[in-house]
Every structure is written in C-alpha cells, then in structure tokens.
Design a protein around this motif. Structure first.
Motif, PDB file in Angstrom:
ATOM      1  N   ALA A 213       0.875  -1.181   0.000  1.00 44.83           N
ATOM      2  CA  ALA A 213       0.000   0.000   0.000  1.00 44.83           C
ATOM      3  C   ALA A 213       0.910   1.227   0.000  1.00 44.83           C
ATOM      4  O   ALA A 213       2.068   1.146   0.425  1.00 44.83           O
ATOM      5  N   VAL A 214       0.373   2.351  -0.462  1.00 45.49           N
ATOM      6  CA  VAL A 214       1.240   3.523  -0.574  1.00 45.49           C
ATOM      7  C   VAL A 214       1.757   3.975   0.801  1.00 45.49           C
ATOM      8  O   VAL A 214       2.935   4.324   0.956  1.00 45.49           O
ATOM      9  N   GLY A 215       0.897   3.926   1.830  1.00 38.39           N
ATOM     10  CA  GLY A 215       1.345   4.320   3.180  1.00 38.39           C
ATOM     11  C   GLY A 215       2.442   3.397   3.684  1.00 38.39           C
ATOM     12  O   GLY A 215       3.407   3.822   4.329  1.00 38.39           O
ATOM     13  N   GLU A 216       2.294   2.117   3.351  1.00 35.53           N
ATOM     14  CA  GLU A 216       3.292   1.115   3.732  1.00 35.53           C
ATOM     15  C   GLU A 216       4.631   1.451   3.067  1.00 35.53           C
ATOM     16  O   GLU A 216       5.693   1.328   3.695  1.00 35.53           O
ATOM     17  N   ALA A 217       4.580   1.872   1.798  1.00 32.80           N
ATOM     18  CA  ALA A 217       5.817   2.244   1.091  1.00 32.80           C
ATOM     19  C   ALA A 217       6.463   3.455   1.772  1.00 32.80           C
ATOM     20  O   ALA A 217       7.683   3.487   1.980  1.00 32.80           O
ATOM     21  N   VAL A 221      10.194   3.155   3.332  1.00 33.66           N
ATOM     22  CA  VAL A 221      11.261   4.045   2.866  1.00 33.66           C
ATOM     23  C   VAL A 221      11.793   4.869   4.047  1.00 33.66           C
ATOM     24  O   VAL A 221      13.005   5.065   4.194  1.00 33.66           O
ATOM     25  N   ALA A 222      10.881   5.298   4.907  1.00 33.82           N
ATOM     26  CA  ALA A 222      11.319   6.064   6.086  1.00 33.82           C
ATOM     27  C   ALA A 222      12.274   5.225   6.924  1.00 33.82           C
ATOM     28  O   ALA A 222      13.307   5.716   7.399  1.00 33.82           O
ATOM     29  N   GLY A 232       5.234   8.282   6.960  1.00 32.56           N
ATOM     30  CA  GLY A 232       4.640   9.245   6.026  1.00 32.56           C
ATOM     31  C   GLY A 232       4.967  10.698   6.354  1.00 32.56           C
ATOM     32  O   GLY A 232       5.529  11.419   5.532  1.00 32.56           O
ATOM     33  N   PRO A 233       4.628  11.125   7.585  1.00 29.67           N
ATOM     34  CA  PRO A 233       4.881  12.533   7.920  1.00 29.67           C
ATOM     35  C   PRO A 233       6.372  12.884   7.875  1.00 29.67           C
ATOM     36  O   PRO A 233       6.736  14.008   7.514  1.00 29.67           O
ATOM     37  N   GLU A 234       7.242  11.919   8.203  1.00 31.78           N
ATOM     38  CA  GLU A 234       8.694  12.177   8.212  1.00 31.78           C
ATOM     39  C   GLU A 234       9.207  12.407   6.786  1.00 31.78           C
ATOM     40  O   GLU A 234       9.951  13.350   6.517  1.00 31.78           O
TER      41      GLU A 234
END
Ligand code: KG4
Ligand code: ZN
Length: 396
Positions: A213-217, A221-222, A232-234
């Motif tokens: 899922a995009v949030g998972e990506a 990556v973070a 996500g926010p980072e």
C-alpha cells in the motif's frame, strides 16, 4: 439519531458519539470524540504488532467510553448498579482485562440516549477488530441497542463529509454536494484502492495495489532512511524541506505501472529502487536523505495522480473523493486540488485531523448504511448481535 461508534482495526482506539440527520445531504454533529493512538508504543518496533494492539485496545476502551460520554454530557452514574449480564463472560472470553474494566464501571452508567452502536468489523487486524466488536456486543446487550457492523474503508470514503462544515476543499461551479458518479482514491497504510462510487453504498473497486500500500511504502522508505514510524509525515517533512530549498534531486526512481492500461498500482518496485540507492550511497547525509524523500514522494504522487485522472476521464466522474491516512500528505492534497480544478469537479478530502483512523468516520459510514436500509435498526435481537464477527480482509 445518535450513534455511538467504535474503531479498533489497527493502532488507534477510538469512540465517538455523533448526531446524524438528513438523507440527501447528511449532517453530522459531533457530540463526543475520544481517541488514543498507540503510535508511541509501536514506534519502538517500527510497525504495528497485532497482539500488542489488542492489549492496548482492551486497556483503553472503557476509559475512552467514559471520556466520550462525558464530552457528550451523557455520563451519569446510578446508585443501583445494574447486574452484569450473564453472557458477558462468554463475550469477553479472550479479553479478561476488558471484562474486568467493563464490569467495574459500565453497568453503573445510566443508559445514554443513543440509538445504535456502530463498530468496525473489517478490514484490519483481526485480534484488534475483535476487541471492538466484543465491546460493542456487551454495550448492545446492556443498553438494548442494535449493532451496525461497519466497513473501515467505507469510513475513509465518507470521512471528508464530517468536517465541521462538510464543505468540499475545492468547489467547482458551485457544486457543494457529492455528485455521482464519483471516484474515490483510498490511500492508507493497508490499502491503495480506486473506487467508482455510483451512488452512496454502490461501490466498485476498479483498481488496487498489487503489492505494498502507498502508506506502507512511505513507512518502509522512512525506515531505510533511519526515520521513525509512521514514516509518512517524516518523508513528507524531508521532501518539503528539499522542495523549498529550490534544489533539484539527483535521485531518479521509477513510476511503477504509470502507463499500464488499468487502474492498478504497484509500490514495491519503487521501494526496492530506494533500497538500492540507499545501499549504493552508504553513509546518508541530511541532503541526500532529503533528495531521496523528495524523489520518492514525487514518484508516488505522480502515479496516484495519473491513475486517478484516467479513472475520472473514463467514468466521467463529477466528484473526486480522497480518504485514508496518506491524505494528510500536503503534496498529495496540493496535487489533487490541481486535478479537480483541471476537470472542474469538486474535491472532498478529510480534514487532516480526520484523515487517519478515527471513530467519527465509522459513525458516518454506519449512518449511510442506516439511510440505505432503515430496517437495520430493527435487527437487534441478542442472537443476531452475537453473530457479528471480525473480517480481516473485508472488501467494500
Ligand atoms: O488510514 P491510516 O491511519 O491507517 C490505516 O488504515 O492504514 O493510515 C496510516 C498511514 C501510515 O502508513 C502513515 O505513514 C501514512 O498513513 N501517513 C502519511 C502521512 N501521514 C500519515 N503518508 C504520507 N504523508 C503523510 N503526511
Ligand atoms: Zn484506516
């Protein structure tokens, strides 16, 4: 009508009480909204652990109920404690701590003026979902209420309708209501779906991710960049810093499936491209972290925008709806405002406070079910309520 909603599908424990009215243009008055995020607990492990989420929900639900009832001015203790229903022990068989908390307080609370209990039954982590469901069952027995089983993703679709004013973020041609057909893009830690909404409750999933899922990506990556969960926010913060610096990123990542003739997504190749870059670079300085974050975010946003535009064109969508935790992303919000303006259609995105998981969206989704089938409120026999179960992979 007043709905008490419960959400425990992942790492947020939430209870809300909403007064809903109207059918064509539903209005939601927030009477109480209580939420406890477990992010700090899961942060240490870099992700959500289902059994830990379950334990936290068990601990949090009763205090949140008390808080939410107090906000709604519905919390009143009585002198004669009601006897605890017999089958309560059976309901809480696997949640002894919740059973104890429940028995100590809830039977002493005066029955609040509520018409239904809504609870998320899926999709989500099953051990976590069950805690909310069992809590809903116990409340329904004690207060003789119907339970509305609710789909978490439907909650994300309607979450943009419960901001204070229920106004779209971007109005075109004075169209302030959701007009159908609409295209909904759901982007969260567990889902990436394009949904054709033909009417309320009439959904067709036209595309979804084939892997991450995009949030998972964003989260993965973070982690590669040594940033905490949720990522996500980072990532978004680093990417924004790079964008305002005016510099160009020297990193180049793929835009997976951007030219495929369907509405599906894939984010694992993009994630792997980041991994290779990170390995090749070795020591990651602040500047290169910002470059990677920027290029990754650009790639993800471009794919989301391109597929959504194709869907809007193919189905002649009159409204665009965004939902899910990733809609908190500023770059995504900006990009989709541009898309909506380009097609002169209205855009609904939840208030950033309501974009991640909460119980208000569950109340709103339950209300749309009630509008669609009023009989749902009559179906409140204890037997039927007890049949409700968690469905980790529940689809729209
Ligand atoms: O909808 P949600 O709260 O939970 C799920 O149902 O998954 O979404 C959480 C996801 C996480 O992956 C988190 O990293 C992501 O939303 N997220 C963001 C941002 N804020 C949260 N992703 C990108 N940019 C953000 N600003
Ligand atoms: Zn969610």
């Amino acid at each position: 009508m007043k709905i008490l909603a419960i959400e425990t599908s992942c790492d947020e424990t939430a209870i809300s009480i909403v007064e809903a009215s109207g059918e064509k243009n539903p209005k939601f008055k927030i009477l109480g909204n209580s939420l406890l995020s477990q992010i700090d607990i899961h942060k240490k492990y870099g992700g959500v652990f289902p059994m830990m989420a379950k334990r936290e929900h068990s601990k949090n639900l009763v205090p949140l109920l008390e808080d939410c009832l107090k906000q709604a001015e519905m919390f009143q203790l009585k002198n004669d404690a009601k006897k605890i229903p017999e089958n309560l022990e059976k309901i809480f068989e696997r949640e002894p701590e919740l059973m104890k908390n429940f028995a100590e307080l809830v039977p002493r609370i005066e029955r609040p003026d509520i018409n239904a209990v809504a609870v998320t039954t899926g999709p989500g982590l099953e051990p976590a979902l069950w805690v909310g469901i069992n809590f809903a069952k116990a409340l329904a027995i004690l207060w003789d209420l119907p339970i509305i089983p609710t789909n978490h993703m439907e909650g994300h679709i309607v979450s943009s309708l419960i901001s204070e004013s229920s106004k779209p973020v971007s109005v075109q041609n004075n169209k302030k209501l959701v007009e159908f057909p609409a295209i909904a893009l759901l982007i969260s830690g567990g889902h990436t779906e394009l949904v054709l909404v033909k009417d309320w409750l009439k959904y067709e999933i036209i595309g979804r991710t084939k892997d991450d899922a995009v949030g998972e990506a964003f989260d993965k990556v973070a982690r590669m960049l040594g940033l905490p969960y949720p990522g996500g926010p980072e990532i978004s913060r680093l990417a924004a810093a790079h964008r305002t610096s005016g510099k160009i990123s020297n990193q180049k990542f793929p835009r997976p499936m951007i030219h495929s003739h369907d509405f599906d997504f894939s984010f694992s190749g993009l994630k792997t491209a980041v991994l290779y870059a990170v390995k090749k670079i070795g020591e990651l300085g602040q500047n290169v972290k910002e470059e990677i974050a920027r290029e990754f975010e650009d790639a993800a946003v471009e794919v989301l925008v391109s597929k959504t535009k194709n869907a809007v064109e193919k189905f002649g969508a009159k409204t665009l709806i965004l939902g899910g935790g990733v809609t908190a992303n500023k770059e995504i919000r900006r990009a989709f405002e541009e898309v909506a303006a380009g097609y002169e259609i209205s855009l609904f995105i939840p208030d950033p406070k309501l974009s991640t998981d909460n119980a208000l969206m569950i109340a709103a989704a339950a209300y749309s079910r009630i509008i669609g089938d009023k009989k749902i409120l009559e179906k409140k026999s204890p037997e039927r309520n007890l049949e409700i179960k968690a469905e980790g992979n529940l689809s729209l």
